[in-house]
Write a protein that holds these residues in place. Structure first.
Motif, PDB file in Angstrom:
ATOM      1  N   ILE A  18      -0.416   8.177 -10.831  1.00 55.92           N
ATOM      2  CA  ILE A  18      -1.654   8.833 -10.386  1.00 55.92           C
ATOM      3  C   ILE A  18      -1.759  10.226 -10.988  1.00 55.92           C
ATOM      4  O   ILE A  18      -2.834  10.634 -11.444  1.00 55.92           O
ATOM      5  CB  ILE A  18      -1.717   8.875  -8.848  1.00 55.92           C
ATOM      6  CG1 ILE A  18      -1.941   7.469  -8.293  1.00 55.92           C
ATOM      7  CG2 ILE A  18      -2.825   9.815  -8.366  1.00 55.92           C
ATOM      8  CD1 ILE A  18      -1.776   7.363  -6.782  1.00 55.92           C
ATOM      9  N   THR A  56      -8.635   6.638  -9.107  1.00 53.43           N
ATOM     10  CA  THR A  56      -7.662   7.301  -9.981  1.00 53.43           C
ATOM     11  C   THR A  56      -7.664   6.744 -11.399  1.00 53.43           C
ATOM     12  O   THR A  56      -7.289   7.443 -12.325  1.00 53.43           O
ATOM     13  CB  THR A  56      -6.239   7.168  -9.397  1.00 53.43           C
ATOM     14  OG1 THR A  56      -5.856   5.787  -9.361  1.00 53.43           O
ATOM     15  CG2 THR A  56      -6.157   7.776  -8.006  1.00 53.43           C
ATOM     16  N   ARG A  86      -5.040  -1.779  -6.208  1.00 54.56           N
ATOM     17  CA  ARG A  86      -4.210  -1.783  -7.415  1.00 54.56           C
ATOM     18  C   ARG A  86      -4.843  -2.655  -8.483  1.00 54.56           C
ATOM     19  O   ARG A  86      -5.530  -3.627  -8.187  1.00 54.56           O
ATOM     20  CB  ARG A  86      -2.806  -2.332  -7.102  1.00 54.56           C
ATOM     21  CG  ARG A  86      -1.975  -1.434  -6.198  1.00 54.56           C
ATOM     22  CD  ARG A  86      -0.584  -2.034  -5.959  1.00 54.56           C
ATOM     23  NE  ARG A  86       0.209  -1.216  -5.066  1.00 54.56           N
ATOM     24  CZ  ARG A  86       0.964  -0.190  -5.451  1.00 54.56           C
ATOM     25  NH1 ARG A  86       1.035   0.124  -6.733  1.00 54.56           N
ATOM     26  NH2 ARG A  86       1.651   0.502  -4.567  1.00 54.56           N
ATOM     27  N   ASN A 131      -0.684  -1.183 -11.236  1.00 58.30           N
ATOM     28  CA  ASN A 131      -0.949   0.252 -11.280  1.00 58.30           C
ATOM     29  C   ASN A 131      -2.007   0.642 -10.251  1.00 58.30           C
ATOM     30  O   ASN A 131      -2.889  -0.151  -9.923  1.00 58.30           O
ATOM     31  CB  ASN A 131      -1.419   0.677 -12.675  1.00 58.30           C
ATOM     32  CG  ASN A 131      -0.283   0.820 -13.653  1.00 58.30           C
ATOM     33  OD1 ASN A 131       0.775   1.325 -13.316  1.00 58.30           O
ATOM     34  ND2 ASN A 131      -0.510   0.369 -14.885  1.00 58.30           N
ATOM     35  N   PRO A 132      -1.951   1.881  -9.759  1.00 53.60           N
ATOM     36  CA  PRO A 132      -2.953   2.334  -8.790  1.00 53.60           C
ATOM     37  C   PRO A 132      -4.372   2.387  -9.374  1.00 53.60           C
ATOM     38  O   PRO A 132      -4.560   2.776 -10.532  1.00 53.60           O
ATOM     39  CB  PRO A 132      -2.490   3.747  -8.428  1.00 53.60           C
ATOM     40  CG  PRO A 132      -1.045   3.785  -8.780  1.00 53.60           C
ATOM     41  CD  PRO A 132      -0.902   2.873  -9.965  1.00 53.60           C
ATOM     42  N   ASP A 183       4.301   5.281  -8.458  1.00 58.33           N
ATOM     43  CA  ASP A 183       2.851   5.296  -8.240  1.00 58.33           C
ATOM     44  C   ASP A 183       2.318   6.721  -8.288  1.00 58.33           C
ATOM     45  O   ASP A 183       1.274   6.989  -8.897  1.00 58.33           O
ATOM     46  CB  ASP A 183       2.488   4.694  -6.876  1.00 58.33           C
ATOM     47  CG  ASP A 183       2.750   3.208  -6.775  1.00 58.33           C
ATOM     48  OD1 ASP A 183       2.637   2.507  -7.797  1.00 58.33           O
ATOM     49  OD2 ASP A 183       3.061   2.757  -5.659  1.00 58.33           O
ATOM     50  N   ALA A 243      -6.399   5.775  -4.527  1.00 56.42           N
ATOM     51  CA  ALA A 243      -5.442   6.423  -3.635  1.00 56.42           C
ATOM     52  C   ALA A 243      -6.156   6.804  -2.349  1.00 56.42           C
ATOM     53  O   ALA A 243      -7.287   7.294  -2.379  1.00 56.42           O
ATOM     54  CB  ALA A 243      -4.867   7.671  -4.292  1.00 56.42           C
ATOM     55  N   GLU A 285      -1.648   6.133   0.977  1.00 50.78           N
ATOM     56  CA  GLU A 285      -1.613   4.716   0.605  1.00 50.78           C
ATOM     57  C   GLU A 285      -2.164   4.539  -0.801  1.00 50.78           C
ATOM     58  O   GLU A 285      -2.966   5.353  -1.266  1.00 50.78           O
ATOM     59  CB  GLU A 285      -2.509   3.881   1.526  1.00 50.78           C
ATOM     60  CG  GLU A 285      -2.040   3.721   2.927  1.00 50.78           C
ATOM     61  CD  GLU A 285      -2.970   2.864   3.770  1.00 50.78           C
ATOM     62  OE1 GLU A 285      -2.623   2.651   4.938  1.00 50.78           O
ATOM     63  OE2 GLU A 285      -4.033   2.415   3.297  1.00 50.78           O
ATOM     64  N   ILE A 286      -1.762   3.448  -1.420  1.00 49.94           N
ATOM     65  CA  ILE A 286      -2.440   2.954  -2.621  1.00 49.94           C
ATOM     66  C   ILE A 286      -3.369   1.866  -2.095  1.00 49.94           C
ATOM     67  O   ILE A 286      -2.943   0.771  -1.750  1.00 49.94           O
ATOM     68  CB  ILE A 286      -1.456   2.396  -3.667  1.00 49.94           C
ATOM     69  CG1 ILE A 286      -0.359   3.408  -4.001  1.00 49.94           C
ATOM     70  CG2 ILE A 286      -2.224   1.940  -4.905  1.00 49.94           C
ATOM     71  CD1 ILE A 286      -0.856   4.734  -4.548  1.00 49.94           C
ATOM     72  N   PRO A 322       2.881   4.181  -1.155  1.00 50.05           N
ATOM     73  CA  PRO A 322       3.036   4.762  -2.495  1.00 50.05           C
ATOM     74  C   PRO A 322       4.515   4.955  -2.846  1.00 50.05           C
ATOM     75  O   PRO A 322       5.279   5.511  -2.070  1.00 50.05           O
ATOM     76  CB  PRO A 322       2.305   6.102  -2.395  1.00 50.05           C
ATOM     77  CG  PRO A 322       2.268   6.439  -0.948  1.00 50.05           C
ATOM     78  CD  PRO A 322       2.327   5.141  -0.201  1.00 50.05           C
ATOM     79  N   ARG A 366       0.815  -1.213   0.000  1.00 51.85           N
ATOM     80  CA  ARG A 366       0.000   0.000   0.000  1.00 51.85           C
ATOM     81  C   ARG A 366       0.850   1.265   0.000  1.00 51.85           C
ATOM     82  O   ARG A 366       0.359   2.344  -0.308  1.00 51.85           O
ATOM     83  CB  ARG A 366      -0.944   0.009   1.197  1.00 51.85           C
ATOM     84  CG  ARG A 366      -1.974  -1.097   1.162  1.00 51.85           C
ATOM     85  CD  ARG A 366      -2.821  -1.096   2.401  1.00 51.85           C
ATOM     86  NE  ARG A 366      -1.975  -1.287   3.572  1.00 51.85           N
ATOM     87  CZ  ARG A 366      -2.401  -1.336   4.814  1.00 51.85           C
ATOM     88  NH1 ARG A 366      -3.678  -1.186   5.083  1.00 51.85           N
ATOM     89  NH2 ARG A 366      -1.577  -1.529   5.811  1.00 51.85           N
ATOM     90  N   VAL A 400      -1.125  11.721  -0.979  1.00 52.23           N
ATOM     91  CA  VAL A 400      -1.438  10.297  -1.050  1.00 52.23           C
ATOM     92  C   VAL A 400      -0.686   9.578   0.072  1.00 52.23           C
ATOM     93  O   VAL A 400       0.539   9.655   0.167  1.00 52.23           O
ATOM     94  CB  VAL A 400      -1.072   9.702  -2.419  1.00 52.23           C
ATOM     95  CG1 VAL A 400      -1.285   8.192  -2.445  1.00 52.23           C
ATOM     96  CG2 VAL A 400      -1.876  10.385  -3.523  1.00 52.23           C
TER      97      VAL A 400
END
Length: 195
Positions: free
Chosen positions: A15, A60, A32, A37-38, A11, A41, A28-29, A7, A5, A26
């Protein structure tokens, strides 16, 4: 040990390209794509410029965002809100999603080091707990939390399955990975500070 998670700089660049503006605060991601890829976010509850920001889970991915936008344009939110007034069990689950959202925002805020944000205390996103006003927020929460937590977010994701599903990558052509990373933020959250 690095959490998936967390970033990474790549990432944040992705985004920014996905959104067409710089990635902002941001933490955390939260979800995915199968390719890495994200998709979602998690944003700090207070932006670095001081503005309170209640939308913790932010879609995102352009393909997913566009598909959810089409649902909104079709009036899906009004129908969901009507169902909440007619179905006490659904309304209770929506309220539970609201409580989960608040708890997760508190967790994200602690991780970000933003502390309490009294301006948005008790306010989640997407119209929770009593109505539906943003499917993007509900879908973002559903992806971040996993199935069964935000039932209307789960329904939103199911409704866009023709265009996007969590088990299929739709990143190719959705944004230009070779484009310059946007540096100018024209969002209302920046303009608000200059008034």
């Amino acid at each position: 040990m690095r959490d998936d998670r967390d970033p990474r700089p790549a990432d944040l660049d992705t985004i920014s390209r996905q959104l067409g503006r710089p990635a902002r605060d941001v933490v955390e991601i939260s979800a995915r794509c199968v390719c890495g890829n994200p998709l979602v976010a998690a944003t700090a509850p207070r932006l670095g410029n001081g503005i309170p920001f209640p939308t913790t889970f932010y879609l995102t991915h352009p393909v997913l965002t566009a598909a959810v936008s089409r649902l909104e344009a079709a009036g899906t939110m009004a129908g969901m809100t009507e169902r909440l007034t007619a179905d006490p069990a659904l309304a209770a689950r929506h309220r539970c999603a609201h409580e989960h959202y608040l708890a997760e925002r508190d967790r994200i805020g602690r991780r970000a080091g933003t502390g309490e944000v009294p301006e948005i205390a008790g306010i989640s996103a997407g119209g929770m707990p009593d109505r539906v006003k943003c499917l993007h927020a509900l879908a973002g929460h559903a992806l971040a939390a996993g199935p069964g937590i935000n039932v209307l977010g789960d329904e939103t994701l199911a409704a866009v399955a023709e265009d996007w599903t969590p088990d299929r990558c739709t990143c190719a052509g959705a944004w230009d990975p070779g484009a310059p990373v946007p540096t100018k933020d024209l969002s209302r959250h920046v303009r608000h500070l200059t008034r």
